[in-house]
Design an enzyme around this catalytic site. Structure first.
Site, short mmCIF file in Angstrom:
data_model
loop_
_atom_site.label_atom_id
_atom_site.label_comp_id
_atom_site.label_asym_id
_atom_site.label_seq_id
_atom_site.Cartn_x
_atom_site.Cartn_y
_atom_site.Cartn_z
N LYS A 1 1.08 -1.11 0.02
CA LYS A 1 0.00 0.10 -0.01
C LYS A 1 0.53 0.98 -0.12
O LYS A 1 2.33 1.23 0.46
CB LYS A 1 -1.04 -0.50 1.40
CG LYS A 1 -2.22 0.94 1.19
CD LYS A 1 -3.05 0.45 2.54
CE LYS A 1 -4.01 1.15 2.21
NZ LYS A 1 -4.64 1.45 3.82
N SER B 1 -9.66 0.96 2.50
CA SER B 1 -9.17 1.96 1.83
C SER B 1 -7.98 1.07 1.54
O SER B 1 -7.53 1.99 0.09
CB SER B 1 -7.74 3.52 2.79
OG SER B 1 -7.35 2.92 3.55
N SER C 1 -10.23 -1.14 6.80
CA SER C 1 -9.68 -1.07 5.22
C SER C 1 -8.34 -2.19 4.78
O SER C 1 -8.84 -1.78 3.57
CB SER C 1 -8.47 -0.25 5.45
OG SER C 1 -9.41 1.42 4.88
N1 GLN Z 1 -13.21 3.16 6.01
C1 GLN Z 1 -12.59 3.76 7.47
C2 GLN Z 1 -12.32 5.49 7.09
O1 GLN Z 1 -12.19 6.00 6.60
C3 GLN Z 1 -11.29 3.04 7.77
C4 GLN Z 1 -10.38 3.52 6.93
C5 GLN Z 1 -9.30 2.92 7.65
O2 GLN Z 1 -9.72 1.65 8.01
N2 GLN Z 1 -8.22 3.48 6.66
O3 GLN Z 1 -12.27 5.89 8.24
#
Ligand code: GLN
Length: 487
Positions: free
Chosen positions: A82, A157, A181
């Protein structure tokens, strides 16, 4: 071995072929490099999984003829990482314009451990900006498409990592999970994603979102691959004070039966708000668990319905503090021809951050402001404690908790971008485990409307070995019919 045969291999199987001398690391690297580079070159016409792809196999891969020995168990297997992991000399932008072209002078511990075990960096993957999002539409480098249906999102994400593994553009990938995410994109792309216990993997060199929640973990084709990658990543790192020595070595899962295992199904995360087709797959998975000898019973996580509200105070609060460092002074984007220092800060941060990141910074700053701190942040922390207590009580009665990973299957690109609250609901089932710091894995459990559904298995802190074993047994029984090669 033909490229088609190579693409059929899990990462563990590829490592075994390399160790046996029937596949060369360079050959394996080249097969994936070509596919990843083609996706990158296709721009909007591809899946847009990557923000950087290696040009050729690293020297070490070409030279390593004795790969795959015990000392270098991942030798020769390429890895997609990532974007938010710092990789020395390789762009690490966290999906943000403010870090466009940033070349870190050091490498994140999770990545350097995997390199030491022999993995080679294939590509950096697209993601929501600073890991804020559930659809990968918040990336400054464009959205990622879901390989099952290109008009849909891959989740976020870690959307680039999930889509790349599902589409066979990388054998496996690293992601991070703050509120879901890793697990949610794994679910939406039909692959395996594991969020380890908080502290199991060093956060050193991960561009921070919310430090009390961020965890790195694997996105893989199967549970065995997840265990192998995790095994090489965990451990105390003196450069991350919150990292811990894992109490025992991670073992590769072998279980096929679930006799004596008790699963808890929390009513709060398996009813209202979950799409009918997802629930249907989930209930079919519970039947498979019973077939394998497991007991399934109801448990209560009374405070879980408040998890999202607490998360959307705590995570933005931590983000507002972490992201204060991006001010255009030391590195990254800087607004041109500022009138004065304040103008430089203001325009740099306005132009460098996308809308969602700015929204979170404002929410977080407000929640932490004096006079409101206790009403918002303090209260959210108390809810967090209650949620942890709920899990502790539940794990006194059951071994693991089962829920759907995400309330819906992959949704359409653009479908939720105008409504942040409906986007935030994507993490309804994953955020409680994040707040409690416990490990949870998503495995594919079926299809609904032709799209993958994820099953989430959560365990108590440091239960990864048993969690992986249970997930392995379930994976065998679920026999998910969606190999990446067929996508
Ligand atoms: N979708 C969640 C957010 O927007 C979790 C994101 C994540 O786990 N990095 O914060």
């Amino acid at each position: 071995m033909s490229a088609t045969d190579i693409l059929e291999l899990t990462a563990s199987a590829a490592a075994a072929e390399i160790a046996a001398g029937s596949l060369s690391a360079a050959e394996l690297f080249d097969v994936y490099q070509e596919r990843a580079a083609a996706d990158r070159a296709a721009g909007d016409h591809g899946l847009n999984c990557f923000t950087w792809v290696a040009e050729s196999a690293p020297e070490a891969v070409v030279a390593d003829k004795t790969a795959g020995n015990g000392a270098r168990p991942l030798a020769g297997v390429p890895l997609a990482v990532k974007d938010l992991f710092c990789t020395e000399g390789v762009p690490s932008q966290s999906g943000s314009r403010i870090l466009e072209g940033y070349l870190p002078p050091y490498t994140a511990s999770a990545v350097s451990r995997l390199s030491a075990a022999g993995a080679s960096l294939l590509a950096k993957t697209n993601q929501d900006e600073f890991a804020m999002g559930s659809s990968n539409e918040n990336s400054a480098y464009g959205p990622v498409r879901n390989p099952w249906d290109r008009s849909r999102v891959p989740g976020g994400s870690s959307g680039g990592s999930a889509a790349a593994v599902a589409a066979g553009l990388a054998p496996w990938a690293l992601g991070t999970d703050t509120g879901g995410s890793i697990r949610q994109p794994a679910a939406l792309c039909g692959i395996v994603g594991l969020k380890p216990t908080y502290g199991a993997v060093s956060r050193y060199g991960m561009i921070a979102f919310a430090s009390s929640l961020d965890q790195a973990g694997p996105l893989t084709r199967d549970v065995g691959d997840a265990a192998l990658l995790l095994r090489e990543m965990v451990g105390r790192d003196e450069r991350d004070a919150t990292s811990l020595q894992f109490p025992h070595p991670i073992e590769l899962p072998t279980a096929e039966r679930l006799d004596g295992v008790t699963f808890g199904v929390p009513e709060e995360l398996t009813g209202e708000g979950i799409e009918a087709g997802v629930l249907e797959s989930f209930h079919a998975a519970l039947d498979r668990a019973r077939d394998l000898g497991a007991q399934v019973r109801e448990v209560h996580l009374a405070h879980a319905p408040h998890a999202l509200s607490a998360y959307y105070v705590i995570a933005p609060a931590e983000a507002s503090s972490n992201l204060a460092r991006f001010d255009g002074v030391r590195y990254g984007y800087r607004a041109e021809e500022p009138r004065d220092l304040l103008d430089m800060y203001t325009r740099t941060r306005h132009d460098g951050f996308g809308a969602e990141v700015r929204r979170r910074i404002m929410l977080g700053t407000y929640a932490l402001s004096s006079g409101y701190y206790d009403a918002y942040y303090g209260r959210a922390q108390r809810v967090r404690t209650k949620i942890s207590e709920d899990f502790r009580t539940a794990f006194a009665a059951v071994d693991f908790i089962l829920t759907p990973t995400a309330p819906t299957v992959a949704f359409g690109l653009g479908e939720k971008t105008g409504d942040p609250l409906s986007m935030y609901l994507s993490d309804y089932c994953t955020v409680p485990m994040s707040l409690a710091g416990i490990p949870a894995i998503s495995i594919p459990c079926g299809l609904s409307r032709g799209l993958p559904v994820g099953l989430q298995v959560a365990g108590s802190a440091f239960s990864e070995n048993r969690l992986l074993d249970v997930a392995h047994a379930l994976e065998g029984a679920l026999a998910f019919d969606g190999s990446p090669a067929r996508v």
